[in-house]
Scaffold this active site. Structure first.
Site, short mmCIF file in Angstrom:
data_model
loop_
_atom_site.label_atom_id
_atom_site.label_comp_id
_atom_site.label_asym_id
_atom_site.label_seq_id
_atom_site.Cartn_x
_atom_site.Cartn_y
_atom_site.Cartn_z
N ILE B 168 0.83 -1.22 0.00
CA ILE B 168 0.00 0.00 0.00
C ILE B 168 0.86 1.26 0.00
CG2 ILE B 168 -1.80 1.28 1.24
CD1 ILE B 168 -2.69 -1.30 -0.31
N ASP B 169 2.00 1.21 0.66
CA ASP B 169 2.95 2.32 0.52
C ASP B 169 3.21 2.58 -0.96
OD1 ASP B 169 4.45 3.56 2.87
OD2 ASP B 169 4.39 1.48 3.50
#
Lengths: 396, 396
Positions: B168-169
């Site tokens: 998700i980063d």
């Protein structure tokens, strides 16, 4: 407010998820996206769930908002001629056919470029346009398996786990939007169009953080380790009274805050937990159990409230029914009500990228098959009818 | 070849992963990315693995290629003045401080805009700039837990599983690149800059496919179901002699091809498997076991080769050591050799978006701390030394 892509015309030949997700974002930010569907319709028009009263796919309705729709039979030469009329005025074409299909239909980049040299032609496929797998079929699960993502998720000694739902379809759509916008920037400067090639496998592989570098740097390849971080402790998911929570106390300051808030001050004096390295060394043998025991005596909400007040990053592991009601998700407009002419009102996902001057917007619902035939192709009702009867056009 | 973002100057205030991944892509496609680091350096300069001989972080080296580097102490007024000299000439600023920090440092959008009204100011945070969680700290695992992603991955009755690594980063970094390019397109047309706000939580939530719509459409919320598809069978991961494979025979044609190739023709006559609905109804009670038994008698390679020839989408579940050597990954230039002045040669991930006329490229290695101080700030060796001694600048 103005939208950043206003005035740009996009020919959308995509079906299912990866491509339609990309063109939905283009439409959210103002592009005029003309979806061209075969008479049988985008394959996802037949996907569950289907709205009972109307037979419309509720799946399709989610990923095709803000688009216009024309239904053309590209296997008919008259259909191909209509397609090329649209191509002449288009800025961008997006397709996600399996490798080789556009050539068979005579709508490949070379053919389209001959008619519109400055077009941006974007192809989104499972494996890309080059390499030994260029013509292979692909699904999200195949990309997750082949990239390494799946083997890294889950517990050691247990089955590898794919991320659910089909996130790589969507990630490749987000990458393709980057590709189209990069090509657009180049075109605005030079007038030159180009071919944009994005693959689901490349997209999945790119998410493997620094792992692809590790072996060449002389380290062991990483293995799956469940939910815990391999080098920071405590940083994991824990079962509690009524579900699961994640707790990430990744620094000395957060570790202290966690122990004090949790009433576990005795851990601060335990030499096994003196620093992060030591906590990580003793995590599986003792620390995990101590934190699990603490969690099991409390509810998700109790734990979240306590740790939130202490500034320790944490969250209950939410179901999708809970996440769509989470105050932060709602405050960010990530769940919006929308109205479909046949399906009625439903909630759908908002726009991720928040632009202060040119925000995205949900304006119109997903189109019915061929609903804009006449407007887009400039036909009278009679002409449209004639072409439908001839099998050149289709319409719901 | 030309690069699409050539001539654009980016001030990069980001650290760790989400922001640096975004600015790395901007640099890959030709932007002049000036990374501004505090004297302590980007936090990921201290992350494992660390190159033994030099002490340089091998993690940092992966996400900061193609960037230049200046090390400025923004807590010093003279440092802030140097920062504003750079801001005057910048097109884009990207930061991923926790909410509220830029204001404290007097480098928030309002302050920067006063000096450079047409700048694009991009803020990438865990929860975004608005809403009750705007100031909360976030990690990838928190976004995965709160969005619903984690609860949907894994087996029912077992622990929910986060996707690994910190995807998700990276996804939020890809979204931010979209945001910056949208804002850039608007600026080229109007001269107007703007504020771009992307959150990791929103990014994760947006990957939940059509799930956020289901409850409002009158359906049950989905639950995790392991690796199988809930409505298509067979579509799952299976253990085999020497690992795992995924097999997705999602249509009647593929189901027939699978049974014939596998020598399981008797399944084609079994009324329990007559169509997809029936196969899905009998999947867990019998079909899964029959396919598992077949797989357990064969190796990954045997299964892959057989099914590939039959056109059935499948793959071995690869480790990262295997995926970096996969012929398709290699043919797509997704693994490239690069040379770092201290770390030496290593392999790193290539560019996902393939542009025919303006491709991305890995040109220079990740910078050493402050290596471009003099060039970027226009200082003599003596001036640089004086400012380092005063604590205004830093350098490795």
């Amino acid at each position: 407010m103005a939208k950043p892509l206003e005035g740009l015309k996009v020919i959308d030949l995509t079906t299912a998820l990866s491509g339609p997700f990309c063109t939905m974002m283009l439409a959210d930010y103002g592009a005029d996206v003309i979806k061209i569907e075969a008479p049988a319709g985008d394959q996802s028009r037949h996907w569950a769930p289907v709205h009972k009263a109307s037979g419309e796919s509720e799946y399709f309705a989610v990923f095709n908002r803000n688009k216009r729709d024309v239904c053309i039979n590209l296997k008919d030469p008259e259909g191909v001629a209509l397609f090329y009329d649209l191509v002449k005025e288009a800025d961008i074409l997006v397709e996600n056919y399996r490798g080789g299909v556009t050539k068979k239909l005579s709508i490949d980049y070379e053919s389209v470029k001959a008619v519109n040299p400055s077009i941006i032609y974007a192809s989104l496929t499972g494996f890309g346009q080059t390499g030994p797998y260029a013509q292979h079929p692909c699904y999200d699960i195949v990309a997750q398996a082949m990239s390494g993502l799946m083997m890294l998720s889950g517990y050691p000694g247990q089955e590898p786990i794919k991320a659910c739902p089909s996130i790589i379809d969507q990630v490749s759509g987000i990458y393709m939007m980057n590709g189209i916008l990069l090509a657009l920037h180049h075109r605005e400067r030079t007038g030159e169009g180009q071919f944009v090639d994005v693959a689901m496998l490349d997209s999945a592989f790119s998410l493997m953080e620094n792992y692809p570098s590790l072996v060449s740097m002389g380290h062991d390849a990483p293995e799956r380790s469940g939910n815990r971080d391999a080098s920071i402790s405590p940083f994991d998911a824990f079962p509690c009274k009524d579900g699961y929570v994640v707790i990430s106390a990744g620094t000395e300051k957060l570790w202290k805050a966690f122990c004090q808030t949790a009433g576990l001050e005795e851990l601060l004096d335990d030499p096994r937990y003196a620093d992060n390295q030591s906590r990580t060394d003793h995590y599986l043998s003792s620390l995990k159990e101590q934190i699990t025991n603490w969690c099991m005596q409390r509810t998700k909400t109790e734990i979240e409230t306590l740790l939130e007040d202490a500034g320790v990053p944490s969250s209950a592991v939410l179901t999708i029914s809970e996440s769509v009601r989470h105050p932060q998700i709602l405050a960010r407009d990530m769940v919006q009500k929308t109205e479909h002419p046949l399906i009625g009102e439903f909630e759908t996902t908002g726009c991720v990228v928040k632009l202060s001057e040119t925000p995205g917007e949900i304006k119109t619902p997903a189109p019915l098959l061929g609903q804009d035939n006449r407007e887009i192709l400039g036909l009278s009702e009679e002409e449209e009818q004639r072409l439908i009867e001839k099998g050149v056009l289709g319409k719901r």
